[in-house]
Scaffold this motif. Structure first.
Motif, PDB file in Angstrom:
ATOM      1  N   ARG A  23       0.822  -1.221   0.000  1.00 32.15           N
ATOM      2  CA  ARG A  23       0.000   0.000   0.000  1.00 32.15           C
ATOM      3  C   ARG A  23       0.850   1.262   0.000  1.00 32.15           C
ATOM      4  O   ARG A  23       0.357   2.333  -0.314  1.00 32.15           O
ATOM      5  N   ASN A  82       0.415  -6.629  -6.206  1.00 28.24           N
ATOM      6  CA  ASN A  82      -0.700  -5.792  -6.654  1.00 28.24           C
ATOM      7  C   ASN A  82      -2.040  -6.255  -6.101  1.00 28.24           C
ATOM      8  O   ASN A  82      -2.947  -5.441  -5.918  1.00 28.24           O
ATOM      9  N   LYS A  85      -2.068  -4.617  -2.832  1.00 32.67           N
ATOM     10  CA  LYS A  85      -2.186  -3.173  -3.021  1.00 32.67           C
ATOM     11  C   LYS A  85      -3.634  -2.763  -3.309  1.00 32.67           C
ATOM     12  O   LYS A  85      -4.105  -1.745  -2.832  1.00 32.67           O
ATOM     13  N   ASN A  86      -4.334  -3.598  -4.068  1.00 31.40           N
ATOM     14  CA  ASN A  86      -5.682  -3.247  -4.513  1.00 31.40           C
ATOM     15  C   ASN A  86      -6.803  -3.916  -3.722  1.00 31.40           C
ATOM     16  O   ASN A  86      -7.962  -3.784  -4.085  1.00 31.40           O
TER      17      ASN A  86
END
Length: 135
Positions: A23, A82, A85-86
């Protein structure tokens, strides 16, 4: 079994840290720093233990190692990074990532001609149902 449980625990801790890092940083920045740290720690280990490094003399093994590194650093790790992150919840990402067990089961059936038992089939169904509830 105790090693597997220990690995599972520390993988969960790793995933919590990975989610926090993902993040905050870009994947390339993260992987550069991580590899520098791993290189330094590895070299300190080699120097202090005076470990002899076995030379890989089989070109097929070298290619296999390079292919594995390619898959890990250019496909798997960026996907995991990712997904953390998402995702609003790291456990959702990890639950999907851990479907690799089912994919491995299918690949062993296809490439190694293994048979799936009734218990394994029921387990696959339970995993998919569990995944639906986690989502």
């Amino acid at each position: 079994m105790k090693y597997a449980l220990g690995a599972a625990f520390f993988m969960a801790v790793r995933d919590i840290f990975s989610s926090k890092i993902a993040r905050k940083y870009d994947y390339i920045d993260y992987i550069i720093h991580a590899n520098i740290f791993v290189f330094i720690i590895t070299m300190v280990y080699v120097l202090f233990t005076k470990r002899k490094i076995k030379i890989i003399d089989n070109y097929n093994d070298i290619l296999l190692i390079m292919f594995r590194l390619f898959i890990v650093y250019l496909i798997v790790e960026p996907c995991i990074f990712n997904s953390f992150k998402n995702s609003d919840n790291p456990s959702k990402s990890v639950s999907i990532i851990n479907l690799n067990v089912l994919i491995l089961l299918v690949l062993t059936v296809i490439f190694f001609k293994q048979e799936i038992s009734l218990k394994q089939f029921i387990g696959v169904i339970i995993v998919f149902l569990g995944l639906l509830y986690i989502r």
